[in-house]
Motif scaffolding. Sequence first.
Motif, PDB file in Angstrom:
ATOM      1  N   ALA A 232      -8.332  58.709  43.181  1.00 35.31           N
ATOM      2  CA  ALA A 232      -7.161  58.037  43.739  1.00 35.31           C
ATOM      3  C   ALA A 232      -6.978  56.660  43.116  1.00 35.31           C
ATOM      4  CB  ALA A 232      -7.308  57.921  45.255  1.00 35.31           C
ATOM      5  N   LEU A 233      -8.082  55.975  42.834  1.00 36.13           N
ATOM      6  CA  LEU A 233      -7.995  54.655  42.204  1.00 36.13           C
ATOM      7  C   LEU A 233      -7.413  54.771  40.800  1.00 36.13           C
ATOM      8  CD1 LEU A 233      -8.886  51.648  42.752  1.00 36.13           C
ATOM      9  CD2 LEU A 233     -10.832  52.159  41.264  1.00 36.13           C
ATOM     10  N   GLU A 234      -7.878  55.736  40.028  1.00 33.43           N
ATOM     11  CA  GLU A 234      -7.358  55.920  38.671  1.00 33.43           C
ATOM     12  C   GLU A 234      -5.871  56.259  38.694  1.00 33.43           C
ATOM     13  OE1 GLU A 234      -9.863  58.770  36.769  1.00 33.43           O
ATOM     14  OE2 GLU A 234     -11.667  57.525  36.986  1.00 33.43           O
ATOM     15  N   ASP A 235      -5.462  57.069  39.658  1.00 33.85           N
ATOM     16  CA  ASP A 235      -4.042  57.406  39.783  1.00 33.85           C
ATOM     17  C   ASP A 235      -3.223  56.168  40.140  1.00 33.85           C
ATOM     18  OD1 ASP A 235      -1.756  59.370  40.184  1.00 33.85           O
ATOM     19  OD2 ASP A 235      -1.887  58.457  42.179  1.00 33.85           O
ATOM     20  N   LEU A 236      -3.734  55.360  41.071  1.00 29.83           N
ATOM     21  CA  LEU A 236      -3.042  54.123  41.452  1.00 29.83           C
ATOM     22  C   LEU A 236      -2.911  53.184  40.264  1.00 29.83           C
ATOM     23  CD1 LEU A 236      -1.870  52.206  43.625  1.00 29.83           C
ATOM     24  CD2 LEU A 236      -4.237  51.461  44.070  1.00 29.83           C
ATOM     25  N   PHE A 237      -3.980  53.047  39.509  1.00 33.11           N
ATOM     26  CA  PHE A 237      -3.947  52.167  38.338  1.00 33.11           C
ATOM     27  C   PHE A 237      -2.921  52.669  37.324  1.00 33.11           C
ATOM     28  CE2 PHE A 237      -5.314  50.700  34.179  1.00 33.11           C
ATOM     29  CZ  PHE A 237      -5.580  49.362  34.404  1.00 33.11           C
ATOM     30  N   ALA A 238      -2.907  53.964  37.057  1.00 34.51           N
ATOM     31  CA  ALA A 238      -1.967  54.526  36.086  1.00 34.51           C
ATOM     32  C   ALA A 238      -0.525  54.273  36.495  1.00 34.51           C
ATOM     33  CB  ALA A 238      -2.224  56.024  35.928  1.00 34.51           C
ATOM     34  N   ARG A 239      -0.255  54.265  37.789  1.00 35.07           N
ATOM     35  CA  ARG A 239       1.112  54.094  38.281  1.00 35.07           C
ATOM     36  C   ARG A 239       1.552  52.640  38.356  1.00 35.07           C
ATOM     37  NH1 ARG A 239       1.446  54.983  43.209  1.00 35.07           N
ATOM     38  NH2 ARG A 239      -0.646  55.703  43.823  1.00 35.07           N
ATOM     39  N   THR A 240       0.606  51.714  38.454  1.00 36.57           N
ATOM     40  CA  THR A 240       0.992  50.330  38.768  1.00 36.57           C
ATOM     41  C   THR A 240       0.567  49.291  37.738  1.00 36.57           C
ATOM     42  OG1 THR A 240      -1.028  50.035  40.089  1.00 36.57           O
ATOM     43  CG2 THR A 240       0.955  50.804  41.246  1.00 36.57           C
ATOM     44  N   ALA A 241      -0.302  49.641  36.789  1.00 33.24           N
ATOM     45  CA  ALA A 241      -0.782  48.649  35.824  1.00 33.24           C
ATOM     46  C   ALA A 241       0.341  48.214  34.890  1.00 33.24           C
ATOM     47  CB  ALA A 241      -1.949  49.212  35.021  1.00 33.24           C
ATOM     48  N   VAL A 242       0.299  46.964  34.493  1.00 30.32           N
ATOM     49  CA  VAL A 242       1.218  46.403  33.507  1.00 30.32           C
ATOM     50  C   VAL A 242       0.367  45.821  32.380  1.00 30.32           C
ATOM     51  CG1 VAL A 242       2.995  44.682  33.050  1.00 30.32           C
ATOM     52  CG2 VAL A 242       2.961  45.887  35.256  1.00 30.32           C
ATOM     53  N   ASP A 243       0.589  46.305  31.172  1.00 25.97           N
ATOM     54  CA  ASP A 243      -0.199  45.867  30.010  1.00 25.97           C
ATOM     55  C   ASP A 243      -1.699  46.051  30.252  1.00 25.97           C
ATOM     56  OD1 ASP A 243       2.130  45.108  28.651  1.00 25.97           O
ATOM     57  OD2 ASP A 243       2.082  43.105  29.549  1.00 25.97           O
TER      58      ASP A 243
END
Length: 260
Positions: A232-243
């Motif tokens: 779930a953390l990896e999915d959240l990061f993929a959806r919300t990370a910028v650069d």
Amino acid sequence: MNDLAPTERFSDRVADYVRYRPDYPPALLRWLQDEHGVDAGWKVADIGAGTGISSRLFLDAGHEVVAVEPNAAMRQAALEWLGGNPRFAAVDGRAEATGLDDAAVDLVSAAQAFHWFDQDAVKPEWRRILRRHADGKPGLVAVYWNSRRLAGTAFLEGYERLLLDHGLDYSSVSERYGDDAHMRRWFGAGFRGMARFPHGQRLDLDALRGRLLSSSYAPRAGHPRHAPMLAALEDLFARTAVDGRVDFDYDTRIFVGVPE
């Protein structure tokens, strides 16, 4: 549930704690200096010092610091990091029974660990170890911590949901942090002031994973919630990370006075 005693909850998380936990903003120390007369001549007892993150703040400003920490693994990490500084010492003691001499220090510092203490029992102990200054006034107690922002961005809101879904005892731990009114009542007539400062970390995925695993309510490897939590953390990061980074935002709150 996590049934470990507060003094042992972080024993298997020391490496992540050292690498990924946030420090405290320099503005906090400037406020203590400008508004409350704290200077480098004040000796500091850093109670529940952990791996030394809060101790480092005062060492960098020239203070003599004694770290009081009951967890052996965390205390050793602090010594490995800061033990080369002649103004630093670490002792095995608890917030409620520090083992320090009467009138030993000018400032009691209690950071993120404050919410694990017996908040009634610490009052007489902390008054005991505070010395009076030449003007007859006692030293001060400073209680402060980083409060993670729960809303405002897709990442912050998603991270809060992740903890609610996968954390072991996240709700009960988060409820231990006092609000402003609680802290005013805790100090009572000895309350001197409070302040709030923005703070934060910019984390890549590895650092975000380490930040999560440093938390006592995050299930460890082998627990049935561990793998789903990291997915779930990896999915959240993929959806919300910028650069390749996310902003892990905090408000650092500090309360100062001498508790009744």
